[in-house]
Design an enzyme around this catalytic site. Structure first.
Site, mmCIF file in Angstrom:
data_model
loop_
_atom_site.group_PDB
_atom_site.id
_atom_site.type_symbol
_atom_site.label_atom_id
_atom_site.label_comp_id
_atom_site.label_asym_id
_atom_site.label_seq_id
_atom_site.Cartn_x
_atom_site.Cartn_y
_atom_site.Cartn_z
ATOM 1 N N LYS A 176 0.839 -1.181 0.000
ATOM 2 C CA LYS A 176 0.000 0.000 0.000
ATOM 3 C C LYS A 176 0.887 1.249 0.000
ATOM 4 C CE LYS A 176 -4.503 0.825 2.128
ATOM 5 N NZ LYS A 176 -5.358 0.478 3.287
ATOM 6 N N GLU B 90 -19.554 -7.525 8.938
ATOM 7 C CA GLU B 90 -20.503 -6.809 9.787
ATOM 8 C C GLU B 90 -21.512 -7.737 10.457
ATOM 9 O OE1 GLU B 90 -18.799 -4.065 6.747
ATOM 10 O OE2 GLU B 90 -19.763 -6.037 6.654
ATOM 11 N N ARG C 259 -25.930 -4.264 6.249
ATOM 12 C CA ARG C 259 -25.586 -5.656 5.950
ATOM 13 C C ARG C 259 -25.978 -6.601 7.090
ATOM 14 N NH1 ARG C 259 -19.739 -6.311 3.131
ATOM 15 N NH2 ARG C 259 -20.328 -5.542 1.070
#
Length: 594
Positions: free
Chosen positions: A246, A331, A359
């Site tokens: 990253k 979630e 969700r």
């Protein structure tokens, strides 16, 4: 730059001599840093995707071959290579370039994928469709981050993809060891182990019937291209495991351990210094108060779905690492696990983005509310969030949460109320509670001038013609609107109910005492705070009229929060205009809502 301006399509990329790929990738990184420095955006993930995306477009024939990005915020390089470089100056602006894949922008964007872990399911469905239609020359490629593989939806998709060995789905695993923070869980540990050995193989994927190629240096264009060509030739489900970093190529992003460069505001590209006022955000206030509460109450624990810093649990986690649980991008598990923690006597705080909690509706309803468990949900990014666009505006939570029996929702108007309401939520033991607030600066405090059975009266003129009932941060806007109305001869009471679900009885009584009540909320009107108050007032048989100012029932574009609120009638001036007309009986004056 000499190469990038000429690469306006995948076909143009294929004409470029491969010996110049290094130059092209360097230009792409320079472009991304300079562009995102002006607009803000997801810089870190895209700097890590440069060589991988170049190789994807060399091997596959988009849009004939389908390229899916999970999560879509890592698709900036894809946008550049498909002819959208000139639009990057409008990145995440109203009417500008989306921060995610957008079907309206390009035929190369197949899905608008901005919530993690779903691309493999799309890939499975599209591969099945191509097979049924006899389009056997079309290939489906899903680029999936290692963080996305912590999500349950991705595991369900892998289970189905591996069960069909004849279906050629190519899964490119972009493994940088992070989502926002270092990726957690057993799979992350497994990937980390094989990523350190060049000859390692993943028995995990192979046990599911999925071929495995890698690990591959994701910053070596030639190596990635070779692996992708091998994968495409297998004619079966295959994972190509690419190791990336990253922030690659830009030192401030690559060397940062806090992941603030995952999604960054405008910054100085030379120094990396982020621009801005530095005023505390809603998230900052929550983070500070959560740490204070945690020090006072050892029964309080925190849960995050791979977003410790963005939702403000990082300070709690730094001080009490054993009491904050990062469960990955899952979630549903986060909420069900919170139910287990509460059942065992702890007081869990689930901090999550408003749209992401949708969700886990089943878990909120059946695992938490059904059992009357005292789980506290803290919804960051509620209401209009701004540049992240339609997938991230938290403009539905008041509607769908209101149907959950026994659940209460608090909406703080300022930082003081956020602190107080968090403590009130933690004191409740008769069921779940929710605290919702938007993205951005918390703003100055608003002192109450009175109190009516738990309601804060913020403005109380002698002869009011209107009651303005504000949900959370809309209180400041309503106060400004009331001042404008007073200048035009219409006095308005302004009240903050603090708890907006269920509708407080005291608010029904207060509304019944005013000729006109107008509710103001940064939620869709359907099923929202105002609609529910209107029904209560109608049931009480009061003669008052009730009107609601809210967000429209459609997906809203990217843009500045203030500008979007104004565009949809929720700025002080527009509220004052509507209420003034209603108070005088003009401009579609509302009937009583029933």
């Amino acid at each position: 730059m000499t190469l990038l301006p000429e690469i306006t399509s995948p076909a143009a990329l294929k004409r470029l001599d491969r010996t110049r790929d290094g130059e092209l990738c360097a230009e792409i990184r320079e472009f991304l840093v300079r562009s995102v420095a002006e607009t803000g955006g997801h810089l870190g993930p895209n700097l890590g995707m440069v060589e991988l995306t170049v190789a994807l477009h060399r091997v596959f024939e988009s849009p004939r071959d389908v390229l899916l990005f999970d999560t879509g915020h890592q698709a900036y390089v894809h946008k550049l290579l498909t002819g959208r470089g000139e639009r990057f100056g409008s990145l995440r602006a109203p009417g500008g370039l989306s921060g995610y894949p957008s079907r309206e922008e390009s035929e190369h964007d197949v899905i608008e994928n901005s919530h993690a872990s779903t691309a493999l399911s799309y890939a499975d469905g599209m591969a099945k469709a191509f097979a049924l239609r006899g389009e056997h020359d079309r290939r489906v490629v899903a680029v999936v981050g290692d963080g996305a593989l912590t999500g349950g939806v991705a595991w369900e998709a892998l289970n189905n993809i591996g069960a069909s060995p004849q279906r050629p789905v190519v899964m490119v695993l972009n493994d940088n060891g992070r989502s926002y923070r270092p990726t957690t869980g057993a799979l992350a540990r497994h990937l980390g182990t094989i990523g350190t050995r060049s000859t390692a193989r993943s028995g995990f994927f192979e046990s599911l019937g999925i071929a495995y190629l890698g690990p591959v240096d994701g910053h070596d264009c030639a190596a990635v291209e070779r692996a992708l060509r091998s994968a495409a030739g297998l004619g079966r489900p295959v994972v190509v495991h690419c190791l990336t970093r990253k922030g690659q190529g830009y030192a401030p992003a690559a060397e940062d351990e806090t992941d603030r460069w995952h999604a960054i505001g405008p910054f100085d590209p030379v120094t990396g210094a982020v621009k801005g006022s530095g005023a505390p955000s809603w998230t900052d206030v929550f983070a500070d108060e959560m740490l204070t509460v945690a020090a006072e109450r050892p029964d309080v624990v925190g849960i995050t779905a791979a977003m410790t810093v963005p939702v403000g649990l990082h300070r709690f986690a730094d001080k009490f690492p054993d009491r904050v649980f990062d469960v990955g991008i899952s979630e549903q598990h986060a909420v069900a696990s919170a139910a287990g923690l509460a059942t065992a006597g702890l007081r869990p705080v689930v901090a999550i983005y408003s749209t992401f909690l949708a969700r886990a509706f089943d878990q909120v309803l059946m695992d938490v509310a059904l059992h009357g468990l005292p789980v506290v949900f803290v919804l960051d990014r509620a209401g209009v969030t701004g540049p992240d666009g339609p997938s991230h505006h938290g403009m539905w939570d008041l509607s769908w949460l209101s149907v959950v029996p026994g659940l209460r929702v608090a909406a703080p108007r300022d930082s003081t109320q956020l602190r107080l309401l968090l403590r009130e939520a933690l004191e409740r033991d008769d069921g779940p509670t929710v605290l919702r607030f938007p993205k951005g600066q918390a703003g100055p405090g608003i002192e109450a001038v009175g109190e009516v059975r738990g309601l804060d009266v913020l403005r109380s003129p002698e002869d009011p013609r209107v009651l303005l009932a504000a949900a959370g941060p809309m209180a400041a806007t309503c106060m400004a609107a009331a001042a404008l109305l007073a200048d035009r001869g219409v006095e308005a009471t302004v009240v903050d109910p603090r708890w907006v679900v269920p509708v407080p009885d005291a608010l029904v009584e207060l509304a019944s005492a005013h000729p006109l009540t107008v509710t103001v909320e940064d939620n869709t009107g359907t099923g929202g705070f105002g609609e529910r108050l209107g029904r209560r007032v109608a049931s009480a048989g009061a003669a008052t009229r009730v009107a609601n100012l809210s967000l429209p029932a459609r997906f809203l574009a990217s843009g500045d929060r203030g500008e979007l609120l104004h565009a949809h009638g929720l700025s002080a001036s527009r509220i004052a205009d509507r209420v003034h007309a209603w108070a005088l009986g003009r401009d579609d004056a509302p009937d009583r809502v029933g």
